[in-house]
Scaffold this motif. Structure first.
Motif, mmCIF file in Angstrom:
data_model
loop_
_atom_site.group_PDB
_atom_site.id
_atom_site.type_symbol
_atom_site.label_atom_id
_atom_site.label_comp_id
_atom_site.label_asym_id
_atom_site.label_seq_id
_atom_site.Cartn_x
_atom_site.Cartn_y
_atom_site.Cartn_z
ATOM 1 N N SER A 144 0.954 -1.279 -0.208
ATOM 2 C CA SER A 144 -0.011 -0.213 -0.328
ATOM 3 C C SER A 144 1.098 1.777 -0.102
ATOM 4 C CB SER A 144 -0.796 0.000 1.635
ATOM 5 O OG SER A 144 -2.179 -1.229 0.999
ATOM 6 N N ALA A 145 1.758 1.251 1.115
ATOM 7 C CA ALA A 145 2.386 2.646 1.089
ATOM 8 C C ALA A 145 3.434 2.265 -0.269
ATOM 9 C CB ALA A 145 3.154 2.010 1.953
ATOM 10 N N THR A 146 4.231 1.172 -1.343
ATOM 11 C CA THR A 146 4.728 1.623 -2.360
ATOM 12 C C THR A 146 3.825 2.261 -3.453
ATOM 13 O OG1 THR A 146 5.693 -0.698 -1.705
ATOM 14 C CG2 THR A 146 5.979 0.010 -3.928
ATOM 15 N N LYS A 147 2.355 1.770 -3.289
ATOM 16 C CA LYS A 147 1.142 2.039 -4.123
ATOM 17 C C LYS A 147 1.306 3.704 -3.947
ATOM 18 C CE LYS A 147 -2.018 -0.294 -3.748
ATOM 19 N NZ LYS A 147 -2.919 -1.193 -3.919
ATOM 20 N N LEU A 148 1.142 3.997 -3.200
ATOM 21 C CA LEU A 148 0.978 5.487 -2.596
ATOM 22 C C LEU A 148 1.959 6.687 -2.754
ATOM 23 C CD1 LEU A 148 -0.962 7.565 -1.366
ATOM 24 C CD2 LEU A 148 0.385 7.326 0.525
ATOM 25 N N ALA A 149 3.795 6.220 -3.180
ATOM 26 C CA ALA A 149 4.723 6.780 -3.278
ATOM 27 C C ALA A 149 4.803 6.546 -5.142
ATOM 28 C CB ALA A 149 5.758 5.628 -2.760
ATOM 29 N N ASP A 150 4.281 5.464 -5.345
ATOM 30 C CA ASP A 150 4.508 5.006 -6.879
ATOM 31 C C ASP A 150 2.891 6.842 -7.330
ATOM 32 O OD1 ASP A 150 5.915 3.472 -7.093
ATOM 33 O OD2 ASP A 150 4.300 1.789 -6.998
ATOM 34 N N GLU A 151 2.537 7.032 -6.908
ATOM 35 C CA GLU A 151 1.550 8.422 -7.114
ATOM 36 C C GLU A 151 2.049 9.361 -7.313
ATOM 37 O OE1 GLU A 151 -2.280 7.246 -4.958
ATOM 38 O OE2 GLU A 151 -1.897 4.996 -6.185
ATOM 39 N N LEU A 152 3.299 9.419 -6.080
ATOM 40 C CA LEU A 152 3.421 11.006 -5.589
ATOM 41 C C LEU A 152 4.499 11.566 -6.836
ATOM 42 C CD1 LEU A 152 4.360 10.608 -2.152
ATOM 43 C CD2 LEU A 152 2.472 11.132 -3.057
ATOM 44 N N GLU A 153 4.238 13.236 -7.115
ATOM 45 C CA GLU A 153 4.628 14.274 -7.938
ATOM 46 C C GLU A 153 5.143 15.449 -6.880
ATOM 47 O OE1 GLU A 153 5.829 13.736 -10.839
ATOM 48 O OE2 GLU A 153 5.032 12.005 -11.586
ATOM 49 N N PRO A 154 6.624 15.746 -7.089
ATOM 50 C CA PRO A 154 7.775 15.585 -7.988
ATOM 51 C C PRO A 154 7.742 13.703 -7.766
ATOM 52 C CG PRO A 154 8.078 17.053 -6.508
ATOM 53 C CD PRO A 154 7.266 16.964 -6.296
ATOM 54 N N GLN A 155 8.769 14.426 -9.158
ATOM 55 C CA GLN A 155 10.063 12.995 -8.927
ATOM 56 C C GLN A 155 10.843 12.630 -7.565
ATOM 57 O OE1 GLN A 155 10.312 10.474 -10.926
ATOM 58 N NE2 GLN A 155 11.680 8.923 -9.444
ATOM 59 N N ALA A 156 10.970 13.614 -6.825
ATOM 60 C CA ALA A 156 12.318 14.436 -5.683
ATOM 61 C C ALA A 156 11.332 13.407 -4.516
ATOM 62 C CB ALA A 156 13.193 15.380 -4.790
ATOM 63 N N VAL A 157 10.052 14.404 -3.932
ATOM 64 C CA VAL A 157 9.201 13.566 -2.988
ATOM 65 C C VAL A 157 9.332 11.631 -3.316
ATOM 66 C CG1 VAL A 157 6.949 13.812 -2.368
ATOM 67 C CG2 VAL A 157 7.810 15.766 -3.302
ATOM 68 N N LYS A 158 8.745 11.364 -4.093
ATOM 69 C CA LYS A 158 8.163 10.315 -5.080
ATOM 70 C C LYS A 158 9.903 8.900 -4.204
ATOM 71 C CE LYS A 158 6.549 8.533 -8.647
ATOM 72 N NZ LYS A 158 6.039 8.716 -10.804
ATOM 73 N N GLU A 159 10.947 10.042 -4.258
ATOM 74 C CA GLU A 159 11.897 9.380 -4.161
ATOM 75 C C GLU A 159 11.644 8.685 -2.562
ATOM 76 O OE1 GLU A 159 15.328 11.071 -6.657
ATOM 77 O OE2 GLU A 159 14.693 10.216 -8.154
ATOM 78 N N LEU A 160 12.055 9.904 -2.419
ATOM 79 C CA LEU A 160 12.019 10.261 -0.543
ATOM 80 C C LEU A 160 10.969 9.056 -0.148
ATOM 81 C CD1 LEU A 160 11.976 12.577 1.468
ATOM 82 C CD2 LEU A 160 9.855 11.871 1.922
ATOM 83 N N ALA A 161 9.545 9.239 -0.554
ATOM 84 C CA ALA A 161 8.461 7.648 -0.427
ATOM 85 C C ALA A 161 8.565 6.858 -0.924
ATOM 86 C CB ALA A 161 7.553 8.223 -0.838
ATOM 87 N N HIS A 162 10.010 6.756 -1.149
ATOM 88 C CA HIS A 162 10.364 4.771 -1.763
ATOM 89 C C HIS A 162 11.376 4.531 -0.801
ATOM 90 C CE1 HIS A 162 7.658 2.801 -4.901
ATOM 91 N NE2 HIS A 162 8.554 4.157 -5.601
ATOM 92 N N GLY A 163 11.870 5.993 -0.295
ATOM 93 C CA GLY A 163 13.047 5.731 0.657
ATOM 94 C C GLY A 163 12.140 5.857 2.059
ATOM 95 N N LEU A 164 11.740 6.036 2.781
ATOM 96 C CA LEU A 164 10.245 6.139 3.361
ATOM 97 C C LEU A 164 10.319 4.739 3.575
ATOM 98 C CD1 LEU A 164 10.040 7.207 6.414
ATOM 99 C CD2 LEU A 164 7.721 7.969 5.366
#
Length: 153
Positions: free
Chosen positions: A117-137
């Motif tokens: 679920s968290a990975t799906k949410l991370a994939d939906e985020l923009e910009p790319q830097a926030v997406k990378e931060l979410a995947h890192g989290l």
């Protein structure tokens, strides 16, 4: 498990006093009680996650990954960036609750429900830097002692 028990107990109490109609009415009242109790507990805890778990996870993540924080939130102070990361973590847990097929909210904290679920949410985020931060989290949660990386839970 606890929500089911509350609903069943209230339904049987209704059935004891008012029969079939009482059972149905009691089940409805039990369901509303579970929702109300969940809402109150959520307000007391300060969100979907216990405040202590959220604060420690976010603080440790920010200390371990300052480069991700700077790239995702270059214009924010450390305090505001911490608030944003905490909102993101709460959002991930909220998504896990929504994706959870069980009524038992503790299942949302299991890695089988939380991580996808968290990975799906991370994939939906923009910009790319926030997406990378979410995947890192998400990766950080997997190793954090308050989550799955230790027995501090």
């Amino acid at each position: 498990m606890v929500p089911y028990v509350v609903i069943v107990v209230v339904a049987f109490i209704g059935a004891f006093f008012w029969g079939v109609f009482g059972f149905l009415y009691g089940a409805f009242i039990g369901f509303l009680s579970v929702l109300l109790i969940g809402w109150i507990v959520g307000k007391i805890q300060g969100g979907g996650l216990p405040r202590r778990v959220r604060e420690e996870t976010v603080t440790d993540f920010m200390a371990a990954h300052p480069d991700l924080i700077r790239s995702a939130y270059p214009e924010l102070s450390a305090y505001k960036a911490k608030e944003e990361v905490a909102k993101l973590l709460d959002g991930m847990f909220h998504r896990a609750n929504l994706d959870n097929p069980s009524m038992d909210v503790t299942d949302a904290g299991s890695p089988q429900v939380f991580v996808p679920s968290a990975t799906k949410l991370a994939d939906e985020l923009e910009p790319q830097a926030v997406k990378e931060l979410a995947h890192g989290l998400v990766g950080f949660v997997l190793i954090h002692p308050r989550w799955y990386g230790g027995n501090g839970r």
